[in-house]
Write a protein that holds these residues in place. Structure first.
Motif, PDB file in Angstrom:
ATOM      1  N   MET A   1      20.137 -37.608 -18.129  1.00  0.00           N
ATOM      2  CA  MET A   1      19.494 -36.316 -18.250  1.00  0.00           C
ATOM      3  C   MET A   1      20.377 -35.347 -19.048  1.00  0.00           C
ATOM      4  SD  MET A   1      18.163 -33.646 -15.247  1.00  0.00           S
ATOM      5  CE  MET A   1      17.529 -34.884 -14.206  1.00  0.00           C
ATOM      6  N   ASP A   3      22.263 -35.827 -21.511  1.00  0.00           N
ATOM      7  CA  ASP A   3      22.278 -36.080 -22.950  1.00  0.00           C
ATOM      8  C   ASP A   3      20.988 -35.666 -23.648  1.00  0.00           C
ATOM      9  OD1 ASP A   3      24.828 -37.136 -22.734  1.00  0.00           O
ATOM     10  OD2 ASP A   3      24.082 -39.171 -22.376  1.00  0.00           O
ATOM     11  N   HIS A   4      19.988 -35.285 -22.889  1.00  0.00           N
ATOM     12  CA  HIS A   4      18.703 -34.912 -23.472  1.00  0.00           C
ATOM     13  C   HIS A   4      18.804 -33.534 -24.121  1.00  0.00           C
ATOM     14  CE1 HIS A   4      14.401 -34.038 -23.737  1.00  0.00           C
ATOM     15  NE2 HIS A   4      14.240 -35.347 -23.670  1.00  0.00           N
ATOM     16  N   SER A   6      16.880 -31.016 -24.138  1.00  0.00           N
ATOM     17  CA  SER A   6      16.383 -29.888 -23.341  1.00  0.00           C
ATOM     18  C   SER A   6      17.331 -29.519 -22.192  1.00  0.00           C
ATOM     19  CB  SER A   6      14.996 -30.193 -22.777  1.00  0.00           C
ATOM     20  OG  SER A   6      15.040 -31.281 -21.895  1.00  0.00           O
ATOM     21  N   TYR A   7      18.315 -30.365 -21.924  1.00  0.00           N
ATOM     22  CA  TYR A   7      19.199 -30.131 -20.781  1.00  0.00           C
ATOM     23  C   TYR A   7      19.913 -28.776 -20.823  1.00  0.00           C
ATOM     24  CZ  TYR A   7      22.728 -30.739 -17.214  1.00  0.00           C
ATOM     25  OH  TYR A   7      23.531 -30.552 -16.112  1.00  0.00           O
ATOM     26  N   GLN A  26      11.166 -32.746 -15.823  1.00  0.00           N
ATOM     27  CA  GLN A  26       9.951 -33.441 -16.252  1.00  0.00           C
ATOM     28  C   GLN A  26       8.875 -32.454 -16.710  1.00  0.00           C
ATOM     29  OE1 GLN A  26       8.754 -36.384 -13.403  1.00  0.00           O
ATOM     30  NE2 GLN A  26       6.701 -36.552 -14.252  1.00  0.00           N
ATOM     31  N   ASN A  29       9.800 -30.723 -20.134  1.00  0.00           N
ATOM     32  CA  ASN A  29       9.597 -31.601 -21.285  1.00  0.00           C
ATOM     33  C   ASN A  29       8.119 -31.837 -21.570  1.00  0.00           C
ATOM     34  OD1 ASN A  29      12.284 -32.078 -22.210  1.00  0.00           O
ATOM     35  ND2 ASN A  29      12.615 -33.161 -20.297  1.00  0.00           N
TER      36      ASN A  29
END
Length: 118
Positions: A1, A3-4, A6-7, A26, A29
């Motif tokens: 999570m 590395d995403h 939107s984090y 969730q 995104n």
């Protein structure tokens, strides 16, 4: 999570409310990437112990509110009242119910008893 992309937008609330991190991540995104909402803001709902969102569907002017939760959570009427209060008493709020298999169902909630349109 972590590395995403939107984090970083969610990291403060993910660390503040780790129990609701999955549904927050969730839902964000889904709104930002799949539904492509505009002016999407992340809001803190401290009395409900979670984050929420405010934004607009594409090509609309209506400001909408979304509160994510998990299918396994137990919510109460007083919880819903507090969510409406914290969000500034909007005419309605969308409850984003997240399941373990990554499905999200959105329910439109209105305060009080509201007659459905015909």
């Amino acid at each position: 999570m972590e590395d995403h992309p939107s984090y970083p937008k969610l990291s403060e609330l993910i660390s503040k409310y780790p129990r609701t991190a999955g549904s927050l991540f969730q839902t964000y995104n889904d709104l930002a990437l799949a539904q492509q909402w505009e002016d999407l803001e992340v809001l803190d709902l401290p009395s409900c112990s979670r984050g929420s969102f405010r934004g607009r569907r594409p090509k609309t002017n209506d400001l909408l509110y979304v509160v994510p939760c998990s299918l396994s959570e137990s919510l109460s009427i007083s919880w819903f009242h507090q969510a409406f209060e914290d969000l500034g008493k909007p005419p309605h709020v969308y409850l984003a119910i997240n399941s373990d298999d990554s499905n999200i169902v959105y329910y439109k909630l209105s305060p009080g008893i509201v007659k459905p349109p015909i």
